[in-house]
Scaffold this motif. Structure first.
Motif, PDB file in Angstrom:
ATOM      1  N   LYS A 167       0.830  -1.211   0.000  1.00 45.90           N
ATOM      2  CA  LYS A 167       0.000   0.000   0.000  1.00 45.90           C
ATOM      3  C   LYS A 167       0.863   1.259   0.000  1.00 45.90           C
ATOM      4  N   GLU A 168       1.936   1.231   0.786  1.00 48.12           N
ATOM      5  CA  GLU A 168       2.808   2.407   0.898  1.00 48.12           C
ATOM      6  C   GLU A 168       3.431   2.753  -0.453  1.00 48.12           C
ATOM      7  N   LYS A 169       3.797   1.742  -1.212  1.00 50.52           N
ATOM      8  CA  LYS A 169       4.371   1.978  -2.537  1.00 50.52           C
ATOM      9  C   LYS A 169       3.355   2.638  -3.466  1.00 50.52           C
ATOM     10  N   GLY A 174       6.367   6.451  -5.849  1.00 52.51           N
ATOM     11  CA  GLY A 174       7.775   6.619  -6.180  1.00 52.51           C
ATOM     12  C   GLY A 174       8.334   7.998  -5.903  1.00 52.51           C
ATOM     13  N   LEU A 175       7.515   8.906  -5.392  1.00 52.85           N
ATOM     14  CA  LEU A 175       7.935  10.286  -5.189  1.00 52.85           C
ATOM     15  C   LEU A 175       8.825  10.386  -3.937  1.00 52.85           C
ATOM     16  N   PRO A 176      10.080  10.820  -4.089  1.00 53.02           N
ATOM     17  CA  PRO A 176      10.963  10.912  -2.916  1.00 53.02           C
ATOM     18  C   PRO A 176      10.366  11.719  -1.775  1.00 53.02           C
ATOM     19  N   LEU A 177       9.755  12.879  -2.084  1.00 52.94           N
ATOM     20  CA  LEU A 177       9.145  13.677  -1.019  1.00 52.94           C
ATOM     21  C   LEU A 177       8.029  12.912  -0.322  1.00 52.94           C
ATOM     22  N   GLY A 178       7.280  12.123  -1.094  1.00 52.98           N
ATOM     23  CA  GLY A 178       6.216  11.315  -0.508  1.00 52.98           C
ATOM     24  C   GLY A 178       6.759  10.343   0.528  1.00 52.98           C
ATOM     25  N   TRP A 179       7.920   9.732   0.224  1.00 52.17           N
ATOM     26  CA  TRP A 179       8.541   8.798   1.166  1.00 52.17           C
ATOM     27  C   TRP A 179       9.077   9.528   2.389  1.00 52.17           C
ATOM     28  N   VAL A 180       9.629  10.738   2.192  1.00 55.91           N
ATOM     29  CA  VAL A 180      10.131  11.517   3.322  1.00 55.91           C
ATOM     30  C   VAL A 180       8.993  11.887   4.269  1.00 55.91           C
ATOM     31  N   VAL A 181       7.893  12.341   3.702  1.00 57.28           N
ATOM     32  CA  VAL A 181       6.728  12.695   4.524  1.00 57.28           C
ATOM     33  C   VAL A 181       6.219  11.454   5.261  1.00 57.28           C
ATOM     34  N   ALA A 182       6.134  10.322   4.532  1.00 60.38           N
ATOM     35  CA  ALA A 182       5.664   9.081   5.148  1.00 60.38           C
ATOM     36  C   ALA A 182       6.555   8.693   6.330  1.00 60.38           C
ATOM     37  N   TYR A 183       7.877   8.834   6.154  1.00 64.05           N
ATOM     38  CA  TYR A 183       8.799   8.484   7.245  1.00 64.05           C
ATOM     39  C   TYR A 183       8.607   9.402   8.450  1.00 64.05           C
ATOM     40  N   ASN A 184       8.503  10.699   8.203  1.00 61.85           N
ATOM     41  CA  ASN A 184       8.349  11.652   9.311  1.00 61.85           C
ATOM     42  C   ASN A 184       7.102  11.356  10.136  1.00 61.85           C
ATOM     43  N   GLU A 205      -5.227  -0.296  11.840  1.00 57.61           N
ATOM     44  CA  GLU A 205      -6.033   0.903  12.086  1.00 57.61           C
ATOM     45  C   GLU A 205      -5.138   2.130  12.284  1.00 57.61           C
ATOM     46  N   LEU A 206      -4.060   1.948  13.043  1.00 59.67           N
ATOM     47  CA  LEU A 206      -3.124   3.042  13.287  1.00 59.67           C
ATOM     48  C   LEU A 206      -2.358   3.376  12.009  1.00 59.67           C
ATOM     49  N   TYR A 207      -2.024   2.333  11.245  1.00 58.71           N
ATOM     50  CA  TYR A 207      -1.325   2.559   9.975  1.00 58.71           C
ATOM     51  C   TYR A 207      -2.189   3.411   9.042  1.00 58.71           C
ATOM     52  N   GLN A 208      -3.497   3.137   9.002  1.00 61.20           N
ATOM     53  CA  GLN A 208      -4.381   3.908   8.137  1.00 61.20           C
ATOM     54  C   GLN A 208      -4.440   5.369   8.575  1.00 61.20           C
ATOM     55  N   GLU A 209      -4.421   5.610   9.882  1.00 58.47           N
ATOM     56  CA  GLU A 209      -4.374   6.991  10.383  1.00 58.47           C
ATOM     57  C   GLU A 209      -3.096   7.677   9.927  1.00 58.47           C
ATOM     58  N   MET A 210      -1.989   6.928   9.980  1.00 55.02           N
ATOM     59  CA  MET A 210      -0.701   7.460   9.539  1.00 55.02           C
ATOM     60  C   MET A 210      -0.744   7.852   8.066  1.00 55.02           C
ATOM     61  N   ALA A 214      -0.240  11.566   6.426  1.00 52.46           N
ATOM     62  CA  ALA A 214       0.851  11.787   5.469  1.00 52.46           C
ATOM     63  C   ALA A 214       0.306  12.348   4.156  1.00 52.46           C
ATOM     64  N   LEU A 215      -0.804  11.791   3.681  1.00 52.52           N
ATOM     65  CA  LEU A 215      -1.408  12.293   2.446  1.00 52.52           C
ATOM     66  C   LEU A 215      -1.870  13.734   2.613  1.00 52.52           C
ATOM     67  N   SER A 216      -2.453  14.028   3.772  1.00 52.38           N
ATOM     68  CA  SER A 216      -2.914  15.392   4.030  1.00 52.38           C
ATOM     69  C   SER A 216      -1.742  16.375   3.985  1.00 52.38           C
ATOM     70  N   GLN A 217      -0.611  15.979   4.547  1.00 54.18           N
ATOM     71  CA  GLN A 217       0.570  16.840   4.515  1.00 54.18           C
ATOM     72  C   GLN A 217       1.068  17.037   3.084  1.00 54.18           C
ATOM     73  N   MET A 218       0.993  15.982   2.278  1.00 55.35           N
ATOM     74  CA  MET A 218       1.418  16.100   0.873  1.00 55.35           C
ATOM     75  C   MET A 218       0.522  17.069   0.118  1.00 55.35           C
ATOM     76  N   TRP A 219      -0.805  16.966   0.337  1.00 54.24           N
ATOM     77  CA  TRP A 219      -1.726  17.869  -0.354  1.00 54.24           C
ATOM     78  C   TRP A 219      -1.490  19.316   0.100  1.00 54.24           C
TER      79      TRP A 219
END
Length: 433
Positions: A167-169, A174-184, A205-210, A214-219
């Motif tokens: 799912k994370e992929k 493949g966006l580097p910034l997307g992975w950085v945000v996901a890690y943070n 459930e917690l993973y889905q919140e994460m 992360a998506l909200s931060q990207m938008w």
């Protein structure tokens, strides 16, 4: 290789091998390198890491003047010149002298030029690109592939289940910034939930919140660091057109009510790599179809809901539905009307469907729209009652099928004239089914 990001957290840099090879070849051959891709794909990071401690001239295309570029004097020593944000020139009117200064730099033997922006090589560089030969580093050269994504997960120490990794992929595309945000966000969730063992993945459930955070931060990043730089007309157009997955000029005109759609699309084309174009199979005989890339469309839909009133959004969906309806595409029209719960227009399409092919209408395909209609609305139309009877029969709900047939018979008894004749005709169809 580690570096500190803006939040002071450690982030892992994965070298984009293909992009590095092209940049190295351009350097060795003293050929202009043109790098493009959406915001966050790592263009600036690639250049700064490749050049490391080398001295170079750095300019922003949206702010530089022709005079500043002309100040780079000819000398025997080769100079490295980097011009970022070339897409910003698409938003300016008087750039001819800057363009000419850039082309003069491209021709010079004592200058290695690196151009970077969000859009593909613009038309004004086409002739010199092929004459001088560019090394073009595309967005795909900068994005993580499967192996690089696995490498990033491993080097940052993130722990995911096999399903979460897949799912994370998809989410990060493949966006580097997307992975950085996901890690943070992942790192913060780990700190906030110390009860979870380090070697275990986050509960689903917690993973889905994460993921949602992360998506909200990207938008938010796209909205405040990219979209807000554009003209309001372009922002509004992209928000309004985001309600459809694919569109041509006529559909865009119908939805937005704008007469300058083609001009706007031409400007958007050079603002960045946000839109895919698909020419008709017969060249000019068919209309070009446009498609906003996933991240752009999702973030624009989010922006639309926040900035427009419900009535204004409803009008956009109704315009799109009407355009599809007139084009003979009932399924697309129904989807648009359903989004804003336009019962009257949904009913009109279902009635047209029954009238056009009473024996073989797409009843099963349209079942969710039939079942969503209020019963009092269905009882006002023999076409809809016939359709419901046939649909329930297809679904093997015999009692419901007979109930709607009974409602149709009742309609026949209670009406006269043309209404009664129409109802009797559909009653016959329902019997045959």
């Amino acid at each position: 290789m580690q570096k500190e990001n803006m939040q002071g957290e450690q982030l892992c840099y994965i070298r984009p091998r293909k992009a590095i090879r092209k940049l190295k070849a351009a350097d060795e051959e003293n050929v202009t390198a043109y790098i493009y891709g959406i915001s966050g794909c790592g263009k600036t990071e690639l250049v700064s890491r490749y050049l490391k401690t080398r001295k170079y001239w750095l300019f922003n295309a949206g702010m530089v003047t022709a005079e500043e570029l002309q100040e780079i004097k000819v000398s025997k020593q080769r100079k490295v010149v980097v011009i970022n944000n070339l897409h910003d020139m698409a938003m300016q009117n008087d750039t001819e002298d800057i363009r000419q200064a850039i082309m003069e730099l491209i021709k010079r033997e004592d200058v290695w030029l690196i151009l970077s922006g969000r859009c593909a090589v613009p038309p004004w560089l086409t002739a010199i690109r092929y004459r001088e030969v560019f090394y073009v580093i595309e967005q795909e050269d900068l994005l993580f592939d499967e192996q690089q994504a696995e490498q990033y997960i491993s080097q940052t120490g993130m722990i995911f289940s096999e399903e979460q990794t897949a799912k994370e992929k998809v989410y990060c595309v493949g966006l580097p910034l997307g992975w950085v945000v996901a890690y943070n966000v992942y790192h913060r969730f780990r700190i906030q939930n110390p009860q979870i063992k380090e070697e275990d993945p986050l509960p689903d459930e917690l993973y889905q919140e994460m993921v949602e955070e992360a998506l909200s931060q990207m938008w938010d990043y796209l909205e405040y660091h990219v979209y807000d730089e554009w003209d309001v007309q372009i922002q509004e157009f992209l928000m309004e057109i985001s309600i459809v997955d694919r569109f041509h000029v006529r559909l865009a005109e119908m939805i937005t009510g704008r007469k300058d759609v083609e001009a706007l699309l031409n400007r958007i084309r050079w603002l960045g790599n946000f839109m895919h174009e698909e020419r008709g199979a017969n060249g000019h005989d068919e209309e070009t179809v446009y498609e906003l890339r996933a991240a752009m469309r999702i973030s624009m839909q989010r922006r639309l809901k926040r900035k427009y009133s419900k009535d204004r959004i409803r009008a956009l969906y109704e315009n799109a539905g009407l355009c599809y309806q007139l084009a003979g595409k009932p399924l697309q029209a129904l989807f648009m009307y359903q989004e804003v719960k336009d019962t009257e227009r949904i009913a009109s399409i279902l009635i047209d469907n029954a009238r056009t092919a009473p024996n073989s209408g797409y009843y099963y395909e349209l079942k969710k729209y039939y079942l969503a209609l209020p019963e009092e609305k269905i009882r006002t139309s023999p076409e809809l009652m016939c359709g419901m009877s046939m649909l329930q029969s297809l679904l093997l709900n015999i009692a419901e099928s007979e109930r709607w047939y009974g409602e149709l018979e009742k309609y026949v008894k209670e009406h006269t004239g043309s209404e009664r004749r129409i109802a009797k005709g559909f009653r016959t169809v329902a019997v045959k089914t």
